[in-house]
Structures are given as structure tokens and as C-alpha cells.
Design a protein around this motif. Structure first.
Motif, PDB file in Angstrom:
ATOM      1  N   ARG A   1       0.836  -1.206   0.000  1.00 26.09           N
ATOM      2  CA  ARG A   1       0.000   0.000   0.000  1.00 26.09           C
ATOM      3  C   ARG A   1       0.871   1.256   0.000  1.00 26.09           C
ATOM      4  O   ARG A   1       0.592   2.218  -0.724  1.00 26.09           O
ATOM      5  N   LEU A   2       1.934   1.252   0.803  1.00 23.74           N
ATOM      6  CA  LEU A   2       2.844   2.399   0.832  1.00 23.74           C
ATOM      7  C   LEU A   2       3.510   2.609  -0.527  1.00 23.74           C
ATOM      8  O   LEU A   2       3.672   3.743  -0.986  1.00 23.74           O
ATOM      9  N   ALA A   3       3.896   1.522  -1.182  1.00 16.25           N
ATOM     10  CA  ALA A   3       4.529   1.623  -2.495  1.00 16.25           C
ATOM     11  C   ALA A   3       3.571   2.255  -3.504  1.00 16.25           C
ATOM     12  O   ALA A   3       3.978   3.095  -4.322  1.00 16.25           O
ATOM     13  N   ALA A   4       2.293   1.858  -3.433  1.00 17.42           N
ATOM     14  CA  ALA A   4       1.305   2.429  -4.343  1.00 17.42           C
ATOM     15  C   ALA A   4       1.115   3.923  -4.076  1.00 17.42           C
ATOM     16  O   ALA A   4       0.988   4.726  -5.009  1.00 17.42           O
ATOM     17  N   LEU A   5       1.104   4.298  -2.798  1.00 18.10           N
ATOM     18  CA  LEU A   5       0.948   5.712  -2.458  1.00 18.10           C
ATOM     19  C   LEU A   5       2.145   6.525  -2.926  1.00 18.10           C
ATOM     20  O   LEU A   5       2.002   7.623  -3.480  1.00 18.10           O
ATOM     21  N   LEU A   6       3.350   5.993  -2.691  1.00 19.57           N
ATOM     22  CA  LEU A   6       4.560   6.716  -3.077  1.00 19.57           C
ATOM     23  C   LEU A   6       4.686   6.863  -4.591  1.00 19.57           C
ATOM     24  O   LEU A   6       5.395   7.746  -5.076  1.00 19.57           O
ATOM     25  N   ALA A   7       3.994   6.008  -5.324  1.00 11.63           N
ATOM     26  CA  ALA A   7       4.033   6.091  -6.788  1.00 11.63           C
ATOM     27  C   ALA A   7       3.076   7.153  -7.329  1.00 11.63           C
ATOM     28  O   ALA A   7       3.150   7.507  -8.516  1.00 11.63           O
ATOM     29  N   GLU A   8       2.190   7.677  -6.478  1.00 11.54           N
ATOM     30  CA  GLU A   8       1.241   8.694  -6.934  1.00 11.54           C
ATOM     31  C   GLU A   8       1.950  10.029  -7.140  1.00 11.54           C
ATOM     32  O   GLU A   8       2.784  10.432  -6.325  1.00 11.54           O
TER      33      GLU A   8
END
Length: 248
Positions: free
Chosen positions: A100-107
Motif C-alpha cells: 500500500r505504501l509503495a502504491a501511495l509513493l508512486a502517486e
């Protein structure tokens, strides 16, 4: 050995040794004539076992059970298997959080509301905002509910909202938000209020309408909106809730 020497040998504090005595993890040693405790090799061995087991992650209550009298190898194996299962669950949860953190950081446009659940994030991307104060308030309420409801209830809520993200529903929703915004300075008796309330009640999907009609009191809902909406806008939602409750 004195208590300080025992503690130093096992790599713990004297306070820890006394605590283990209190819990029954470490037997009370023989006291000398001067009242001092006298510890032997056996005490050091037991204390070392307790420390190793705590480092593995067993609780003191579990350690007391597995270090009890008799051959407790089976108890120790069972306790370690339970601990391993707990660690596996924690590892899985940590892995999911990191994804989930990886997906957020990719935004590209990362903001405070980006941290809502993925399901709600998908819904919010579809729901209209476009500068409407009422639309913004709806989004704020959704993010609040996302954070305070359990996953099962949140999934039910998202399921009720998703029909509003269909193209035709989105077009109607934008128009309804615009009409609500136009009532910002209107009087509650404005004839547009009752017409808009009827249209808004008809716009809500059946399951979502039923949720509004059931657990919420009209007076409580109106009171919660008092500081966020104008009197005419509050009257619209009061009439919507009254209509829904009257139909069911």
C-alpha cells in the motif's frame, strides 16, 4: 553468587530478577544468615532460559507454563508453533502495508486523503467535485467513514455508493450539486428546496436510500450539517431524509 552477580551473568537487571521471582519464573534461593540471597549455577541456567525465550517473543506467562515442573518439551513446541503462526500473520500484514505504501509513493499528487482505502480512492476518483462545496463535503464525510468503519462495513458502504459513479448517475450528480450550491444564500422556504429534495431522494440508489432511511434520525442529521450548510441546504437534506423514511 549475589543477585547483582547473577543479573550481570545473565545480562539482565536486578529489578528483572526480582520481577521473575514475583512471577514464579525463578525460584527463591536460599538466604544466608545475613538475609542476602545466595544464587547458584542452577539459578543462572534458569534465568538464561527465560531470557532466551523472551528474546524469541514468548510472553512471561507462556514461559512460566513451558518451564514448569516435568518434561515440558511438548508445551514449548506448541508455544513456539503458535508464536511462529503469529509472526507469519504479522509478516503478511506488514507486506500488505508495504504494498500500500509503495502504491501511495508512486502517486504524483500525494495528499492527506490519498491514504484512504484503495476501494474508496477508486470511488473518489469517479465522484464529481469540480469546486462544489457540497461535493467537497460529501467527499470529506466519505473519508471520515472510511477511517472509522471496519473493513466489512466499509465494503458495504462502497457497494452502495458505486452506482453513483456510473456515467448517467455522475451527470445527474453534477447537476444536483450545482443546484444545491445555488441555494447557499436562499431561504429555507424557497420553492426550489422541495423540488430539489424530491429529485435528490430519487437519485439515491435503493440500498443507499435504505441506509439513510434506517439508522439515522432526521433531527440528528440536520444538526450535524448545521455548521457546514446554509439553512436552505439543510432543509433540502431534512426533506430528503423525511421522504425516505416515509417511503419505508
Amino acid at each position: 553468587m549475589r543477585i547483582g552477580e547473577l543479573a550481570a551473568l545473565a545480562g539482565v537487571s536486578t529489578r528483572t530478577v526480582r520481577h521473575y521471582h514475583h512471577l514464579g519464573l525463578l525460584p527463591e534461593p536460599v538466604r544466608l544468615a545475613n538475609g542476602y540471597r545466595e544464587y547458584g549455577l542452577r539459578d543462572a541456567v534458569v534465568l538464561a532460559r527465560v531470557r532466551r525465550l523472551t528474546e524469541l517473543g514468548l510472553s512471561l506467562d507462556e514461559i512460566r507454563d513451558v518451564l514448569g515442573p516435568g518434561d515440558r518439551g511438548g508445551d514449548l513446541r506448541e508455544a513456539l508453533m503458535e508464536l511462529d503462526a503469529d509472526l507469519a500473520r504479522q509478516q503478511e500484514a506488514i507486506g500488505a502495508r508495504r504494498e500500500r505504501l509503495a502504491a501511495l509513493l508512486a502517486e504524483e499528487d500525494l495528499g492527506p486523503d490519498s491514504t484512504v482505502s484503495p476501494g474508496l480512492a477508486a470511488v473518489l476518483r469517479e465522484l464529481p467535485a469540480e469546486g462544489s462545496r457540497i461535493a467537497e463535503l460529501d467527499r470529506e464525510l466519505l473519508t471520515l467513514l472510511d477511517g472509522v468503519t471496519d473493513p466489512e462495513a466499509r465494503d458495504r458502504m462502497l457497494g452502495m455508493i458505486r452506482p453513483l459513479t456510473e456515467p448517467e448517475a455522475l451527470a445527474r450528480g453534477r447537476l444536483l450539486y450545482r443546484r444545491l450550491d445555488e441555494l447557499a444564500d436562499a431561504d429555507p422556504g424557497d420553492p426550489r428546496v422541495a423540488v430539489l429534495a424530491a429529485d435528490l431522494a430519487a437519485h439515491l440508489p435503493g440500498e443507499l436510500a435504505g441506509a439513510f432511511a434506517g439508522p439515522y434520525a432526521v433531527e440528528e442529521m440536520a444538526g450535524a450539517l448545521d455548521t457546514e450548510m446554509s439553512p436552505a441546504q439543510i432543509e433540502v437534506f431534512r426533506l430528503v431524509l423525511t421522504t425516505l423514511r416515509g417511503e419505508r
